[in-house]
Motif scaffolding. Sequence first.
Motif, PDB file in Angstrom:
ATOM      1  N   ALA A 192      34.143 -26.610 -26.475  1.00  0.00           N
ATOM      2  CA  ALA A 192      33.101 -27.143 -25.594  1.00  0.00           C
ATOM      3  C   ALA A 192      32.214 -28.135 -26.345  1.00  0.00           C
ATOM      4  O   ALA A 192      31.925 -29.225 -25.829  1.00  0.00           O
ATOM      5  CB  ALA A 192      32.260 -26.009 -25.019  1.00  0.00           C
TER       6      ALA A 192
ATOM      7  N   PRO B 157      37.598 -27.805 -17.548  1.00  0.00           N
ATOM      8  CA  PRO B 157      38.236 -26.898 -16.595  1.00  0.00           C
ATOM      9  C   PRO B 157      39.755 -27.087 -16.500  1.00  0.00           C
ATOM     10  O   PRO B 157      40.521 -26.118 -16.575  1.00  0.00           O
ATOM     11  CB  PRO B 157      37.546 -27.225 -15.269  1.00  0.00           C
ATOM     12  CG  PRO B 157      36.186 -27.707 -15.689  1.00  0.00           C
ATOM     13  CD  PRO B 157      36.453 -28.505 -16.948  1.00  0.00           C
TER      14      PRO B 157
ATOM     15  N   TYR C 224      41.321 -18.724 -15.720  1.00  0.00           N
ATOM     16  CA  TYR C 224      40.182 -19.636 -15.676  1.00  0.00           C
ATOM     17  C   TYR C 224      39.013 -19.053 -14.878  1.00  0.00           C
ATOM     18  O   TYR C 224      39.206 -18.434 -13.837  1.00  0.00           O
ATOM     19  CB  TYR C 224      40.589 -20.980 -15.073  1.00  0.00           C
ATOM     20  CG  TYR C 224      39.426 -21.928 -15.044  1.00  0.00           C
ATOM     21  CD1 TYR C 224      38.974 -22.521 -16.220  1.00  0.00           C
ATOM     22  CD2 TYR C 224      38.730 -22.179 -13.872  1.00  0.00           C
ATOM     23  CE1 TYR C 224      37.871 -23.357 -16.220  1.00  0.00           C
ATOM     24  CE2 TYR C 224      37.628 -23.018 -13.861  1.00  0.00           C
ATOM     25  CZ  TYR C 224      37.207 -23.592 -15.036  1.00  0.00           C
ATOM     26  OH  TYR C 224      36.104 -24.408 -15.043  1.00  0.00           O
TER      27      TYR C 224
ATOM     28  N   ILE D  44      41.504 -25.896 -19.757  1.00  0.00           N
ATOM     29  CA  ILE D  44      41.635 -24.437 -19.859  1.00  0.00           C
ATOM     30  C   ILE D  44      42.708 -23.925 -18.913  1.00  0.00           C
ATOM     31  O   ILE D  44      43.529 -23.082 -19.297  1.00  0.00           O
ATOM     32  CB  ILE D  44      40.285 -23.739 -19.600  1.00  0.00           C
ATOM     33  CG1 ILE D  44      39.296 -24.065 -20.711  1.00  0.00           C
ATOM     34  CG2 ILE D  44      40.478 -22.221 -19.485  1.00  0.00           C
ATOM     35  CD1 ILE D  44      37.892 -23.545 -20.468  1.00  0.00           C
TER      36      ILE D  44
ATOM     37  N   HIS E  66      36.164 -21.095 -27.942  1.00  0.00           N
ATOM     38  CA  HIS E  66      35.742 -21.641 -26.649  1.00  0.00           C
ATOM     39  C   HIS E  66      34.523 -22.547 -26.835  1.00  0.00           C
ATOM     40  O   HIS E  66      34.480 -23.655 -26.311  1.00  0.00           O
ATOM     41  CB  HIS E  66      35.383 -20.511 -25.677  1.00  0.00           C
ATOM     42  CG  HIS E  66      36.530 -19.883 -24.983  1.00  0.00           C
ATOM     43  ND1 HIS E  66      37.366 -18.976 -25.590  1.00  0.00           N
ATOM     44  CD2 HIS E  66      36.987 -20.017 -23.717  1.00  0.00           C
ATOM     45  CE1 HIS E  66      38.279 -18.584 -24.735  1.00  0.00           C
ATOM     46  NE2 HIS E  66      38.077 -19.201 -23.582  1.00  0.00           N
TER      47      HIS E  66
ATOM     48  N   THR F  60      32.702 -21.101 -17.528  1.00  0.00           N
ATOM     49  CA  THR F  60      32.967 -22.398 -18.159  1.00  0.00           C
ATOM     50  C   THR F  60      31.771 -23.330 -18.004  1.00  0.00           C
ATOM     51  O   THR F  60      31.331 -23.958 -18.972  1.00  0.00           O
ATOM     52  CB  THR F  60      34.237 -23.043 -17.577  1.00  0.00           C
ATOM     53  OG1 THR F  60      35.346 -22.191 -17.862  1.00  0.00           O
ATOM     54  CG2 THR F  60      34.485 -24.428 -18.163  1.00  0.00           C
TER      55      THR F  60
END
Length: 144
Positions: free
Chosen positions: A38, A51, A71, A54, A34, A76
Amino acid sequence: MTTTNILGDADIARIAHGLIDRSLPKSDWTHAAHFAAALWLVRAGREAEMPGLIRAYNTATGVANTDSSGYHETITQASLAVARAALAAAGDVPLGDVLAALMATRYGRSDWPFACWSRARLFTPAARAAWVEPDLARFDPAVR
């Protein structure tokens, strides 16, 4: 502080592209992955896509995006803030180095959000749908 790269730049690119095209094996979508995605997306100037990426990835891997699963907007956005801070602090170094340094901090633990958000607040439908301010402590995305 000396850190050991857990993923190299090629691995990070593979994760990011696997998220983008929804080909990343579900077992590879780890806590470190993750943050790898990012970091890659922030450095590429594509963080606003995360967003949607995902959500689409979840759907492609059989994870429903509901009020109680899939989500999570607050996590996030907090993770993207951490990625931005890590990149700003690191400067122009390989992403593998940035990720290794980030994972050696409190953010390397998957339970890091609970220092700022209670479970009761973080796991609400509202926190999944939109940014929710922390209720335990001020959120500081600085990587130290």
